[in-house]
Design a protein around this motif. Structure first.
Motif, PDB file in Angstrom:
ATOM      1  N   TYR A 104     -24.076 -47.786  33.816  1.00  0.00           N
ATOM      2  CA  TYR A 104     -23.634 -46.800  32.824  1.00  0.00           C
ATOM      3  C   TYR A 104     -22.165 -46.452  33.008  1.00  0.00           C
ATOM      4  CZ  TYR A 104     -23.671 -42.388  30.228  1.00  0.00           C
ATOM      5  OH  TYR A 104     -23.412 -41.367  29.342  1.00  0.00           O
ATOM      6  N   ASP A 105     -21.480 -46.364  31.868  1.00  0.00           N
ATOM      7  CA  ASP A 105     -20.079 -45.930  31.859  1.00  0.00           C
ATOM      8  C   ASP A 105     -20.030 -44.644  31.035  1.00  0.00           C
ATOM      9  OD1 ASP A 105     -17.390 -45.520  30.847  1.00  0.00           O
ATOM     10  OD2 ASP A 105     -16.916 -47.511  31.622  1.00  0.00           O
ATOM     11  N   ILE A 106     -19.585 -43.586  31.656  1.00  0.00           N
ATOM     12  CA  ILE A 106     -19.671 -42.293  30.968  1.00  0.00           C
ATOM     13  C   ILE A 106     -18.768 -42.216  29.733  1.00  0.00           C
ATOM     14  CG2 ILE A 106     -20.384 -40.970  32.993  1.00  0.00           C
ATOM     15  CD1 ILE A 106     -17.541 -40.081  33.374  1.00  0.00           C
ATOM     16  N   TYR A 107     -17.813 -43.141  29.639  1.00  0.00           N
ATOM     17  CA  TYR A 107     -16.886 -43.084  28.501  1.00  0.00           C
ATOM     18  C   TYR A 107     -17.301 -43.996  27.345  1.00  0.00           C
ATOM     19  CZ  TYR A 107     -14.087 -40.883  32.101  1.00  0.00           C
ATOM     20  OH  TYR A 107     -13.665 -40.050  33.097  1.00  0.00           O
ATOM     21  N   THR A 164     -26.158 -43.819  24.955  1.00  0.00           N
ATOM     22  CA  THR A 164     -27.069 -42.858  25.580  1.00  0.00           C
ATOM     23  C   THR A 164     -28.325 -42.772  24.720  1.00  0.00           C
ATOM     24  OG1 THR A 164     -26.314 -40.947  24.331  1.00  0.00           O
ATOM     25  CG2 THR A 164     -25.076 -41.502  26.318  1.00  0.00           C
ATOM     26  N   ASP A 194     -26.944 -36.693  32.799  1.00  0.00           N
ATOM     27  CA  ASP A 194     -25.652 -37.053  32.208  1.00  0.00           C
ATOM     28  C   ASP A 194     -24.722 -35.837  32.119  1.00  0.00           C
ATOM     29  OD1 ASP A 194     -24.010 -39.047  31.163  1.00  0.00           O
ATOM     30  OD2 ASP A 194     -24.481 -38.496  29.099  1.00  0.00           O
ATOM     31  N   ASN A 220     -23.234 -36.582  35.860  1.00  0.00           N
ATOM     32  CA  ASN A 220     -22.223 -37.589  35.517  1.00  0.00           C
ATOM     33  C   ASN A 220     -20.889 -36.958  35.127  1.00  0.00           C
ATOM     34  OD1 ASN A 220     -24.121 -39.546  35.993  1.00  0.00           O
ATOM     35  ND2 ASN A 220     -24.655 -39.852  33.848  1.00  0.00           N
ATOM     36  N   GLU A 221     -20.958 -35.883  34.374  1.00  0.00           N
ATOM     37  CA  GLU A 221     -19.708 -35.258  33.914  1.00  0.00           C
ATOM     38  C   GLU A 221     -18.855 -34.747  35.068  1.00  0.00           C
ATOM     39  OE1 GLU A 221     -19.772 -32.296  30.890  1.00  0.00           O
ATOM     40  OE2 GLU A 221     -20.856 -33.573  29.476  1.00  0.00           O
ATOM     41  N   ASN A 262     -17.216 -41.763  36.838  1.00  0.00           N
ATOM     42  CA  ASN A 262     -17.852 -43.063  36.680  1.00  0.00           C
ATOM     43  C   ASN A 262     -18.305 -43.695  37.989  1.00  0.00           C
ATOM     44  OD1 ASN A 262     -18.492 -44.041  34.236  1.00  0.00           O
ATOM     45  ND2 ASN A 262     -16.478 -44.874  33.762  1.00  0.00           N
ATOM     46  N   ALA A 298     -21.695 -42.310  38.478  1.00  0.00           N
ATOM     47  CA  ALA A 298     -22.511 -42.056  37.282  1.00  0.00           C
ATOM     48  C   ALA A 298     -23.726 -42.978  37.237  1.00  0.00           C
ATOM     49  CB  ALA A 298     -21.663 -42.251  36.031  1.00  0.00           C
ATOM     50  N   TYR A 322     -27.682 -43.522  34.809  1.00  0.00           N
ATOM     51  CA  TYR A 322     -28.439 -43.054  33.652  1.00  0.00           C
ATOM     52  C   TYR A 322     -29.886 -43.543  33.767  1.00  0.00           C
ATOM     53  CZ  TYR A 322     -28.577 -41.054  28.984  1.00  0.00           C
ATOM     54  OH  TYR A 322     -28.829 -40.218  27.914  1.00  0.00           O
TER      55      TYR A 322
END
Lengths: 313, 210
Positions: free
Chosen positions: A184-187, A191, A283, A287-288, A292, A295, A297
């Motif tokens: 997972y890449d938070i950017y 989701t 998330d 994650n925030e 990354n 992070a 998911y």
């Protein structure tokens, strides 16, 4: 006269549809009468790992899940979360657990502990597993065969929840493609809120998967992390006074979903509802703040079938 | 920039589609655009599980056409524009829909909520135009059947899937004022999904132009 008959017929059909819609809207859920049994495994201690690789919250995860399951319609769960727990212990416990399941009952197996992965497979790590010898670990293939041999022969109502690194590897392919990437890449990553149209490029393979679905009911599998991700514990997360050493982040929010995850307010938290709540919470709350590099998911297996996880009635 | 050719083609299509053949509702041959919404319920089942009821909704945009009047009525020296004959009709429709989760069964199983979009192509027949009793407005009854492809997502997950479906639609269109017609329709869908099936029936209203 014929025109009038046609309109009358149409009016009757409309009335039937309206009545049926009303019936559907008003249909009350059944009371869950079948027995629901759980086996909860949490491993903190690893004989062959250095001190800084020991876990602190996996036992707590099993303990806290035990409490909420007992409050939400499950029989007293079987526990395996004290001290060193070897691979053979886990296998024997699953076999014993299977022996106590009657046909058609619901079985839940939960694992919290270390996970591992190599070029070929992912693994659950037992207390007596060594890093060098993957045969001392529990591979996806091995674990699936235990579930098949000891549980599936008794019931198809199986829920597997795995809070471990690389646990997404335990989810088998079904009619669906998971839009959430294994890393997972938070950017940039999808989701649970990503619209269905994002799957358009996979349309042909999705149709093929749909046609290949047989009549078999697969277990519902929820993993804390993707197939290429680590999952984390957090010492600041505590559910009760007993859990001072923290919780696995995913398990913490999974348990919290019993109180906050009932999106349709029917008094039942399905696996999908619990998963949705937990994944959004991981998330948003993990994650925030961790970026990354840490992070991850959660993932859930596909299929039209869902099962109740927490019965709040 | 990449979207401009697509937008151009779509604009051309819509412009050509609405070059008036007949400027009144129910013209034959004729065409129309309709936007509708419907309440749905699905009788869903998987092998080895009890069936479940799922309630939902549908919004659809349809491009309809009326072709091949089997007879035409001559008025004086010219043929009448309005169709008072049985006609072949059809439509291409875009659906957006959602179905909620079913209620749990006694063994704890239930059916997941899903949402999605789909394209459908239907053909059928429309009745001759008639006067609605009480309202006194011209109306037409149509029934169509066809097939569609659906792309769906299990709500609250990242899981997308696709399935084919047989589609049906019964429609009562009532001409309000040219070129608008109000429609009451009953959509039907038989979907082969995830190793099981969903029989979806509903009731909805639409507004049709031309």
């Amino acid at each position: 006269m014929k025109k009038f008959d046609m309109i009358t017929g149409f009016a009757r059909l409309t009335g039937f549809v309206l009545a049926a819609s009303l019936l559907a809207a008003c249909s009350m859920p059944s009371t869950i009468t079948s027995e629901r049994r759980a086996l909860l495994i949490g491993i903190n201690d690893y004989i062959y790992l250095p001190a800084d690789n020991q876990l602190h919250s996996a036992e707590n995860d099993a303990t806290e899940l035990n409490k909420i399951l007992k409050e939400t319609g499950w029989l007293e769960p079987e526990m395996l979360n004290n001290g060193t727990i070897g691979k053979a212990d886990i296998k024997n416990k699953i076999q014993d657990f299977g022996n106590h399941i009657d046909n058609g009952e619901t079985a839940l197996i939960y694992f919290s502990g270390h996970g591992n992965i190599d070029d070929t497979e992912a693994y659950m790590v037992a207390s007596d597993s060594t890093v060098a010898d993957v045969n001392s670990q529990i591979s996806v293939t091995e674990f699936s065969s235990w579930i098949q041999d000891y549980i599936y022969v008794k019931t198809e109502n199986i829920i597997l929840i795995i809070d471990a690194c690389f646990s997404g590897s335990f989810i088998k392919e079904s009619d669906s493609v998971d839009l959430i990437e294994p890393e997972y890449d938070i950017y940039t990553s999808n989701t649970v809120s990503t619209p269905a149209l994002a799957g358009m490029s996979e349309y042909a393979s999705l149709l093929a998967k749909n046609f290949n679905m047989g009549g078999r009911l697969n277990p519902i599998i929820i993993s804390a992390a993707g197939a290429s991700e680590e999952s984390y514990e957090d010492s600041s997360l505590t559910i009760s006074e007993d859990s001072q050493s923290g919780q696995g982040v995913f398990t913490y929010y999974l348990i919290e979903s019993a109180k906050k995850g009932d999106t349709n307010k029917d008094g039942y938290i399905s696996c999908t509802e619990a998963y949705t709540y937990a994944s959004k919470s991981v998330d948003k709350n993990w994650n925030e703040y961790n970026g990354n590099s840490r992070a991850y998911y959660p993932h859930i297996s596909g299929g039209l079938r869902d099962m109740v996880l927490f019965d709040l009635h | 920039m990449q979207q401009k050719p697509t937008a151009f083609v779509l604009c051309c299509f819509f412009c050509l589609y609405f070059v008036p053949i007949g400027e009144v509702a129910f013209a034959s041959p004729g065409r129309g655009l309709d936007l509708g919404g419907a309440a749905l319920f699905s009788n869903t089942s998987l092998p080895q599980l009890q069936t479940g009821l799922q309630a939902g909704w549908n919004v659809n945009l349809g491009l309809g056409f009326t072709l091949f009047p089997w007879t035409q009525v001559q008025t004086g020296d010219s043929y009448s524009e309005t169709s008072n004959t049985v006609a072949l009709i059809g439509r291409c429709q875009l659906d957006i829909f959602g179905l909620g989760a079913s209620a749990p069964q006694s063994d704890g199983n239930l059916y997941r909520a899903w949402q999605g979009t789909g394209l459908g192509l239907l053909v059928g027949v429309a009745s001759p135009e008639f006067q609605m009793p009480l309202l006194g407005l011209p109306a037409r009854f149509g029934i169509e059947a066809g097939g569609g492809l659906r792309l769906t997502k299990y709500s609250g997950t990242g899981l997308v899937s696709a399935h084919p479906a047989v589609l049906g639609r019964a429609t009562l269109d009532v001409k309000i004022v040219d070129p608008f017609a109000f429609g009451l329709f009953v959509p039907f869908e038989w979907a082969w999904k995830s190793g099981g099936r969903a029989i979806i029936l509903g009731i909805g209203v639409s507004l049709r132009v031309l």
